[in-house]
Design a protein around this motif. Structure first.
Motif, PDB file in Angstrom:
ATOM      1  N   ASP A   1       6.030  12.008 -78.053  1.00  0.00           N
ATOM      2  CA  ASP A   1       6.342  11.532 -79.405  1.00  0.00           C
ATOM      3  C   ASP A   1       5.505  10.319 -79.773  1.00  0.00           C
ATOM      4  O   ASP A   1       5.549   9.852 -80.921  1.00  0.00           O
ATOM      5  CB  ASP A   1       7.829  11.168 -79.524  1.00  0.00           C
ATOM      6  N   THR A   2       4.770   9.798 -78.811  1.00  0.00           N
ATOM      7  CA  THR A   2       3.931   8.633 -79.073  1.00  0.00           C
ATOM      8  C   THR A   2       2.889   8.946 -80.137  1.00  0.00           C
ATOM      9  O   THR A   2       2.137   9.915 -80.015  1.00  0.00           O
ATOM     10  CB  THR A   2       3.227   8.180 -77.778  1.00  0.00           C
ATOM     11  N   ALA A   3       2.882   8.146 -81.192  1.00  0.00           N
ATOM     12  CA  ALA A   3       1.968   8.368 -82.315  1.00  0.00           C
ATOM     13  C   ALA A   3       2.177   7.266 -83.341  1.00  0.00           C
ATOM     14  O   ALA A   3       3.113   6.464 -83.235  1.00  0.00           O
ATOM     15  CB  ALA A   3       2.233   9.725 -82.974  1.00  0.00           C
ATOM     16  N   ILE A   4       1.322   7.259 -84.338  1.00  0.00           N
ATOM     17  CA  ILE A   4       1.573   6.443 -85.527  1.00  0.00           C
ATOM     18  C   ILE A   4       2.339   7.325 -86.502  1.00  0.00           C
ATOM     19  O   ILE A   4       1.903   8.441 -86.801  1.00  0.00           O
ATOM     20  CB  ILE A   4       0.268   5.942 -86.160  1.00  0.00           C
ATOM     21  N   TYR A   5       3.452   6.824 -86.975  1.00  0.00           N
ATOM     22  CA  TYR A   5       4.305   7.570 -87.893  1.00  0.00           C
ATOM     23  C   TYR A   5       4.106   7.019 -89.306  1.00  0.00           C
ATOM     24  O   TYR A   5       4.271   5.820 -89.539  1.00  0.00           O
ATOM     25  CB  TYR A   5       5.769   7.446 -87.490  1.00  0.00           C
ATOM     26  N   TYR A   6       3.763   7.906 -90.207  1.00  0.00           N
ATOM     27  CA  TYR A   6       3.518   7.529 -91.594  1.00  0.00           C
ATOM     28  C   TYR A   6       4.616   8.089 -92.485  1.00  0.00           C
ATOM     29  O   TYR A   6       4.917   9.278 -92.440  1.00  0.00           O
ATOM     30  CB  TYR A   6       2.170   8.071 -92.068  1.00  0.00           C
ATOM     31  N   CYS A   7       5.177   7.221 -93.293  1.00  0.00           N
ATOM     32  CA  CYS A   7       6.100   7.644 -94.328  1.00  0.00           C
ATOM     33  C   CYS A   7       5.286   8.084 -95.540  1.00  0.00           C
ATOM     34  O   CYS A   7       4.240   7.502 -95.835  1.00  0.00           O
ATOM     35  CB  CYS A   7       6.988   6.451 -94.687  1.00  0.00           C
ATOM     36  N   ALA A   8       5.758   9.111 -96.222  1.00  0.00           N
ATOM     37  CA  ALA A   8       5.047   9.601 -97.392  1.00  0.00           C
ATOM     38  C   ALA A   8       6.043  10.070 -98.432  1.00  0.00           C
ATOM     39  O   ALA A   8       7.130  10.542 -98.088  1.00  0.00           O
ATOM     40  CB  ALA A   8       4.119  10.757 -97.009  1.00  0.00           C
ATOM     41  N   ALA A   9       5.678   9.942 -99.683  1.00  0.00           N
ATOM     42  CA  ALA A   9       6.558  10.371-100.770  1.00  0.00           C
ATOM     43  C   ALA A   9       5.765  11.179-101.781  1.00  0.00           C
ATOM     44  O   ALA A   9       4.585  10.908-102.038  1.00  0.00           O
ATOM     45  CB  ALA A   9       7.191   9.166-101.449  1.00  0.00           C
ATOM     46  N   GLU A  10       6.435  12.148-102.327  1.00  0.00           N
ATOM     47  CA  GLU A  10       5.801  12.954-103.366  1.00  0.00           C
ATOM     48  C   GLU A  10       5.642  12.148-104.650  1.00  0.00           C
ATOM     49  O   GLU A  10       6.437  11.261-104.950  1.00  0.00           O
ATOM     50  CB  GLU A  10       6.653  14.194-103.664  1.00  0.00           C
ATOM     51  N   SER A  11       4.628  12.479-105.381  1.00  0.00           N
ATOM     52  CA  SER A  11       4.439  11.880-106.708  1.00  0.00           C
ATOM     53  C   SER A  11       4.460  12.951-107.783  1.00  0.00           C
ATOM     54  O   SER A  11       4.436  12.645-108.972  1.00  0.00           O
ATOM     55  CB  SER A  11       3.113  11.125-106.770  1.00  0.00           C
ATOM     56  N   ARG A  12       4.488  14.213-107.356  1.00  0.00           N
ATOM     57  CA  ARG A  12       4.630  15.337-108.274  1.00  0.00           C
ATOM     58  C   ARG A  12       5.667  16.282-107.704  1.00  0.00           C
ATOM     59  O   ARG A  12       5.774  16.430-106.486  1.00  0.00           O
ATOM     60  CB  ARG A  12       3.304  16.088-108.435  1.00  0.00           C
ATOM     61  N   ARG A  13       6.411  16.905-108.593  1.00  0.00           N
ATOM     62  CA  ARG A  13       7.440  17.832-108.129  1.00  0.00           C
ATOM     63  C   ARG A  13       6.828  19.197-107.862  1.00  0.00           C
ATOM     64  O   ARG A  13       6.188  19.774-108.748  1.00  0.00           O
ATOM     65  CB  ARG A  13       8.558  17.937-109.165  1.00  0.00           C
ATOM     66  N   PRO A  14       7.058  19.708-106.667  1.00  0.00           N
ATOM     67  CA  PRO A  14       6.561  21.048-106.369  1.00  0.00           C
ATOM     68  C   PRO A  14       7.315  22.094-107.175  1.00  0.00           C
ATOM     69  O   PRO A  14       8.381  21.805-107.727  1.00  0.00           O
ATOM     70  CB  PRO A  14       6.853  21.205-104.875  1.00  0.00           C
ATOM     71  N   PRO A  15       6.801  23.313-107.249  1.00  0.00           N
ATOM     72  CA  PRO A  15       7.541  24.363-107.953  1.00  0.00           C
ATOM     73  C   PRO A  15       8.889  24.603-107.296  1.00  0.00           C
ATOM     74  O   PRO A  15       9.050  24.413-106.090  1.00  0.00           O
ATOM     75  CB  PRO A  15       6.630  25.593-107.819  1.00  0.00           C
ATOM     76  N   SER A  16       9.850  25.033-108.084  1.00  0.00           N
ATOM     77  CA  SER A  16      11.228  25.172-107.605  1.00  0.00           C
ATOM     78  C   SER A  16      11.353  26.224-106.511  1.00  0.00           C
ATOM     79  O   SER A  16      12.285  26.181-105.708  1.00  0.00           O
ATOM     80  CB  SER A  16      12.153  25.510-108.775  1.00  0.00           C
ATOM     81  N   TRP A  17      10.415  27.175-106.470  1.00  0.00           N
ATOM     82  CA  TRP A  17      10.529  28.237-105.473  1.00  0.00           C
ATOM     83  C   TRP A  17      10.087  27.781-104.079  1.00  0.00           C
ATOM     84  O   TRP A  17      10.318  28.481-103.092  1.00  0.00           O
ATOM     85  CB  TRP A  17       9.697  29.449-105.877  1.00  0.00           C
ATOM     86  N   MET A  18       9.485  26.631-103.980  1.00  0.00           N
ATOM     87  CA  MET A  18       8.945  26.171-102.701  1.00  0.00           C
ATOM     88  C   MET A  18      10.077  25.650-101.821  1.00  0.00           C
ATOM     89  O   MET A  18      10.832  24.769-102.225  1.00  0.00           O
ATOM     90  CB  MET A  18       7.893  25.088-102.928  1.00  0.00           C
TER      91      MET A  18
END
Length: 132
Positions: free
Chosen positions: A90-107
């Motif tokens: 599990d050793t790694a650099i962990y990056y938090c990320a957030a969407e800035s656009r909404r994906p299509p509802s079917w995804m």
């Protein structure tokens, strides 16, 4: 410009636990998903887990299922990644990320977490080191 504020991470021993948090002060993430990606030296970036802020839908990579738990606090505009039974891999650099656009509802969440197409914001990363 949205800035993601990460906290947590550190150096632990195999079997220990850690919690990562990711906050977006002054920005409402309600319609989006927040995720954690990790990258170990010499390896490609991997989607670890994601949570949809509205209904709490989640995704976990197979490698962390049963050990990691993602959650969110909508009142604090913050998401959390509880990591237990940590392993050296599990050793790694962990990056938090957030969407800035909404994906299509079917995804679905699997697809939504694995693609970075809708992500617009990244944290600076937190080092997680697990010693054996």
């Amino acid at each position: 410009q949205v800035q993601l504020v990460e906290s947590g991470g550190g150096v632990v021993q195999s079997g220990d636990s850690l919690r990562l948090s990711c906050a977006a002060p002054g920005f409402t993430l309600d319609y989006y998903a927040i995720g954690w990606f990790r990258q170990a030296p010499g390896k490609e970036r991997e989607a670890v887990s994601c949570v949809k802020m509205t209904d709490g839908s989640t995704y976990y990579a197979d490698s962390v299922k049963g050990r990691f738990t993602v959650s969110r606090d909508r009142t604090k505009n913050t998401a959390y990644l509880e990591m237990s039974n940590l392993k050296p891999e599990d050793t790694a650099i962990y990056y938090c990320a957030a969407e800035s656009r909404r994906p299509p509802s079917w995804m679905n969440m699997d697809e939504r977490c694995k693609t970075v197409e809708y992500i617009g914001y990244w944290g600076k990363g937190s080092q997680v080191t697990v010693s054996s």
